[in-house]
Write an enzyme that holds these catalytic residues in place. Structure first.
Site, short mmCIF file in Angstrom:
data_model
loop_
_atom_site.label_atom_id
_atom_site.label_comp_id
_atom_site.label_asym_id
_atom_site.label_seq_id
_atom_site.Cartn_x
_atom_site.Cartn_y
_atom_site.Cartn_z
N HIS A 1 -92.48 -61.19 65.26
CA HIS A 1 -92.85 -62.42 64.57
C HIS A 1 -94.30 -62.78 64.80
O HIS A 1 -94.97 -62.24 65.68
CB HIS A 1 -91.96 -63.60 65.01
CG HIS A 1 -92.12 -63.97 66.45
ND1 HIS A 1 -91.62 -63.21 67.49
CD2 HIS A 1 -92.73 -65.04 67.03
CE1 HIS A 1 -91.90 -63.78 68.64
NE2 HIS A 1 -92.59 -64.89 68.39
N ASP B 1 -96.25 -66.43 65.39
CA ASP B 1 -95.76 -67.76 65.79
C ASP B 1 -95.90 -68.80 64.68
O ASP B 1 -96.95 -68.89 64.03
CB ASP B 1 -96.52 -68.24 67.04
CG ASP B 1 -96.10 -67.46 68.28
OD1 ASP B 1 -94.92 -67.07 68.36
OD2 ASP B 1 -96.96 -67.24 69.15
N HIS C 1 -95.76 -60.03 67.40
CA HIS C 1 -95.35 -59.69 68.75
C HIS C 1 -93.84 -59.83 68.90
O HIS C 1 -93.17 -60.45 68.07
CB HIS C 1 -96.09 -60.56 69.78
CG HIS C 1 -95.83 -62.03 69.63
ND1 HIS C 1 -96.43 -62.79 68.65
CD2 HIS C 1 -95.02 -62.87 70.32
CE1 HIS C 1 -96.00 -64.04 68.74
NE2 HIS C 1 -95.14 -64.11 69.75
N ARG D 1 -96.79 -71.65 77.60
CA ARG D 1 -97.58 -71.27 76.43
C ARG D 1 -98.20 -72.49 75.78
O ARG D 1 -97.59 -73.55 75.73
CB ARG D 1 -96.65 -70.57 75.43
CG ARG D 1 -97.36 -69.91 74.28
CD ARG D 1 -96.38 -69.25 73.31
NE ARG D 1 -95.99 -70.17 72.27
CZ ARG D 1 -95.17 -69.86 71.26
NH1 ARG D 1 -94.64 -68.67 71.17
NH2 ARG D 1 -94.87 -70.77 70.35
C1 SIN Z 1 -93.32 -65.58 72.33
O1 SIN Z 1 -92.80 -65.17 71.31
O2 SIN Z 1 -94.27 -66.36 72.33
C2 SIN Z 1 -92.80 -65.11 73.67
C3 SIN Z 1 -93.41 -63.84 74.10
C4 SIN Z 1 -92.92 -63.44 75.45
O3 SIN Z 1 -92.21 -64.21 76.11
O4 SIN Z 1 -93.26 -62.34 75.88
#
Ligand code: SIN
Length: 283
Positions: A103, A105, A259, A274
């Protein structure tokens, strides 16, 4: 570009570089150093730092050097912390991880995030890596005919699939998603190929987690081409894989990279925090 203030070491042929020689926990980082980090970010699509003990103040402070941060919906906020800080956590007994499919974000929003900064607090000894994929490279590798066709297409992105993959007990009662203050179903249309506002390069912009279908087409009509694009976009040569240590930080560009968080550490605890830098409407 040659860097004067930082060392930039690519970790794969197509995407991702580690940055050394800078302490990003400091409130004051010289503008020239930030410019070099920004350049490395644009050139490598995701940059990584090691051994950075970022507390919430420092994480928010570092994020704000790249733009305004997006606040989270109230149910995701951490009481007593910044409204922009998201906790990404998997307890030993949990089955699911956050971000388990490819995805970009918040692509279901009108103005999806420019970039996300994720820092690791507690990580399993092995497992829990994150994969990143270069969506400029995915676009460039398509045939001219496919590029022409995709150039005319718009896709519908939603967070509904996320709701539908939660366990029954986590789901809101049927039919109330769009009314509930906690579970709001959102969707937005975006071009299937977007032009990065800074590099001016074209990138494929559909993703398994949020893209439901093409505009003016049914889910069934859209899925065969979407499934081809998802497989193409994640070809191993377009990707890199990052192994986290406590104190590692990743900063990725949601406009040209996707990612996926690997779910391969059952029985272990992983805790991350995050923030997201606000972005533009994709064009
Ligand atoms: C995310 O999708 O922001 C999480 C990525 C992760 O936890 O490695």
């Amino acid at each position: 570009m040659s860097y004067k203030h930082i060392e930039v070491t690519p970790i794969s042929g197509m995407i991702g570089a580690e940055i050394h020689g800078v302490d990003i926990t400091q409130a004051a980082i010289a503008p020239d150093v930030i410019d070099e980090i920004r350049h490395a970010f644009l050139e490598n699509l995701v940059v990584f730092f090691r051994d950075q003990d970022l507390d919430d103040d420092a994480l928010v402070g570092f994020g704000r050097k790249f733009g305004e941060l997006a606040a989270l919906p109230p149910h995701r906020q951490v009481p007593g912390s910044y409204p922009e800080i998201l906790v990404v956590e998997k307890q030993p007994e949990d089955n699911m991880v956050f971000g388990w499919e490819w995805h970009s974000d918040t692509s279901h929003l009108e103005t999806p995030s420019l970039g996300s900064i994720l820092c690791a607090k507690i990580v399993p000894e092995c497992g829990g890596d994150t994969l990143f994929a270069n969506q400029y490279a995915a676009y460039d590798a398509l045939s001219d005919g496919m590029k022409r066709m995709l150039g005319d297409l718009t896709a519908i992105h939603a967070n509904g699939r996320i709701l539908r993959t939660l366990s029954e007990k986590e789901m809101p009662p049927p039919g109330t998603e769009s009314e509930s203050a906690v579970w709001s179903e959102m969707w937005m249309e975006h071009p299937v190929v977007r032009t990065h506002p800074e590099t001016r390069r074209k990138a494929l912009y559909v993703n398994e987690m949020h893209t439901e279908r093409f505009k003016d087409m049914s889910v069934e009509e859209s899925q065969p081409l979407l499934q081809f694009l998802y497989a193409h976009a994640a070809r191993p040569e377009f990707t890199c894989r990052f192994h986290w240590e406590a104190g590692s930080v990743a900063f990725w560009d949601n406009r040209c990279a996707t990612h996926l968080a690997l779910n391969d550490y059952a029985g272990h605890h992983r805790l991350m925090r995050r923030v997201q830098v606000k972005g533009d409407r994709p064009v």
